[in-house]
Design a protein around this motif. Sequence first.
Motif, short mmCIF file in Angstrom:
data_model
loop_
_atom_site.label_atom_id
_atom_site.label_comp_id
_atom_site.label_asym_id
_atom_site.label_seq_id
_atom_site.Cartn_x
_atom_site.Cartn_y
_atom_site.Cartn_z
N THR A 1 -53.52 -31.93 40.33
CA THR A 1 -54.24 -30.67 40.08
C THR A 1 -55.76 -30.81 39.96
O THR A 1 -56.44 -29.82 39.69
N HIS A 2 -56.27 -32.02 40.18
CA HIS A 2 -57.73 -32.15 40.19
C HIS A 2 -58.10 -33.47 40.87
O HIS A 2 -57.90 -34.55 40.30
N VAL A 3 -58.69 -33.35 42.05
CA VAL A 3 -59.06 -34.56 42.80
C VAL A 3 -60.19 -34.19 43.76
O VAL A 3 -60.27 -33.05 44.23
N HIS A 4 -61.08 -35.17 44.00
CA HIS A 4 -62.29 -34.91 44.81
C HIS A 4 -62.12 -35.56 46.18
O HIS A 4 -62.09 -36.80 46.30
N SER A 5 -62.08 -34.73 47.24
CA SER A 5 -61.84 -35.27 48.57
C SER A 5 -63.02 -36.09 49.09
O SER A 5 -62.86 -36.87 50.02
N THR B 1 -63.02 -26.10 37.69
CA THR B 1 -64.25 -26.68 37.18
C THR B 1 -63.91 -27.84 36.24
O THR B 1 -62.75 -28.25 36.15
N HIS B 2 -64.94 -28.42 35.63
CA HIS B 2 -64.75 -29.46 34.61
C HIS B 2 -65.13 -28.89 33.26
O HIS B 2 -66.04 -28.06 33.17
N VAL B 3 -64.47 -29.38 32.21
CA VAL B 3 -64.86 -28.95 30.86
C VAL B 3 -64.67 -30.08 29.86
O VAL B 3 -63.68 -30.81 29.91
N ALA C 1 -60.57 -29.31 34.46
CA ALA C 1 -60.29 -30.74 34.34
C ALA C 1 -60.78 -31.27 33.00
O ALA C 1 -61.84 -30.87 32.51
N HIS C 2 -59.99 -32.16 32.42
CA HIS C 2 -60.31 -32.97 31.23
C HIS C 2 -60.00 -32.27 29.91
O HIS C 2 -58.98 -32.52 29.32
N GLY C 3 -60.91 -31.46 29.38
CA GLY C 3 -60.61 -30.75 28.12
C GLY C 3 -60.35 -31.68 26.95
O GLY C 3 -59.45 -31.44 26.14
N SER D 1 -55.39 -37.00 39.22
CA SER D 1 -55.95 -38.34 39.43
C SER D 1 -57.46 -38.34 39.18
O SER D 1 -58.03 -39.37 38.82
N ASP D 2 -58.13 -37.22 39.44
CA ASP D 2 -59.60 -37.13 39.36
C ASP D 2 -60.29 -38.26 40.11
O ASP D 2 -61.35 -38.74 39.69
N VAL D 3 -59.73 -38.71 41.19
CA VAL D 3 -60.48 -39.63 42.06
C VAL D 3 -61.76 -38.93 42.49
O VAL D 3 -61.74 -37.73 42.77
ZN ZN Z 1 -63.40 -34.23 38.60
#
Ligand code: ZN
Length: 471
Positions: free
Chosen positions: A79-83, A234-236, A273-275, A324-326
């Motif tokens: 649910t959160h990854v950077h291509s 987004t990120h938080v 993402a994160h929290g 994964s947040d790669v």
């Molecule tokens: Zn991220």
Amino acid sequence: MPGSVRTRRALRADLLDFTADPGLGAPDERALRFRPDHWLLIEADGRIAGTLPGAQAPGPDWPREDHSGRLLMPGFIDTHVHSAQLDVIASFGTELLDWLERYTFPAEARHADAAHARLQAEAFVDALLAHGTTAAVVFPTVHIESVDAVFGAARSRGMRLIAGKVLMDRHAPANLRDDVAGAEAECEALIMRWHGVDRLAYAVTPRFAATSTPEQLCMAGTLLHRHRGVYLQTHVAENRAEVAWIAELFPKARSYLDVYDGFNLLNERAVLAHGIWLDAEDRRRLADTGAQIAHSPSSNLFLGSGLFDWRAMQEAGVRVSIASDVGGGTGLSMPRTLADAYKVQALRGEKLNAFKALHAATRGAAEALGLEREIGSLEPGRLADVAIWDWGHGAVAVHRDRLARDLHERLFAWMMLADERALVTTLVAGCTRYKRRDDDSGAQPPGAAGAPVSSNKETSHEHDTQPRAAP
Ligand code: ZN
Ligand code: GUN
């Protein structure tokens, strides 16, 4: 849709999925559906038709593939990854804000070049499939080229993918900055081009509160209001220095989350993402609005960001999925990400059981995204986005698997020890999209373990007759 399956197929394996959220703490089997040695029947339209016990082979109009002794699960949902961050995985020595400046922004700037963006997007989507991940919520870059590239790559493989142009109109290098009016026009065009096309959905994507002006965050809220079906990502509250910076930039906001709340960005389609650095009032707002946290344990460990409080989220009724947040995370493998999630919880004195973890990466994520009627389980009518795994790959995992006394022990050992080498094949809507090489010995150099299956031709009907991997 490109690549849809044209004939039926039946896969024999140990079928595992979930019917409910198993919860943290002691493993609760009631939420789990384990059907050892069963056939999964996939209709010609790529949807799951049903199951049969292994001994009751389906009729001759069901081409059969025997994966007896292997584990078949719904494909993972990241649910959160950077291509655009495959280039920056495993970069040494920084925390979030330095990491962005030193490694990540330069890599993302290269995606202004459409040819580069296309190559990277194709490699990224194939890499997801080669890790058993069949759906993802993706950050490309500020460049429309990178958004078109990742949507195009997913579409040609028939995948469920949610993505959107990154919004950044301040605190970023000039070659990565946009402006409110230009970004709004680009988002409108991208929503028209991609949202609702096949299995694609658009996400309004302010990178984080530091890189968007209040005017740009306001525009993001307007887009969400104007286009009701689109997502927000987004990120938080990832890193303490970041949280302090946001407090300086938005002195009137009660908290980091409250910045987004103030611009009406929180709803049941919001993926944050994160929290990590949130308080009880923030958790209440997440629960009230239905926004979900994409917990990214590998990234949180690698960047030294902090230890996510999953129990507090669960008790507040906040939806939590796994990511994964790669490239902050150290790989696309969801089993490895789940193993890191276990370790993060262990450091908090909490125990993350394998049922809860695997649910969060499949059905839980699908529900949090409102996609449970399409993906995340093996219910009849769902699209057959599935992955087939060895229970054990490599001598240690095979040995440990043999010793497992019950299902939780077996799955927990699998979750802790598996990675992409244990993946046999990945199907998207019933089509084979990744297949491990038959001669795989588990000892090839990285990248040589298997092959993406071409997105352009129909490839789903080879009849595997592979023996069980584990004795
Ligand atoms: Zn991220
Ligand atoms: N916060 C803002 N941008 C990013 C990013 O690219 N990765 C991570 N992990 N956090 C971020």
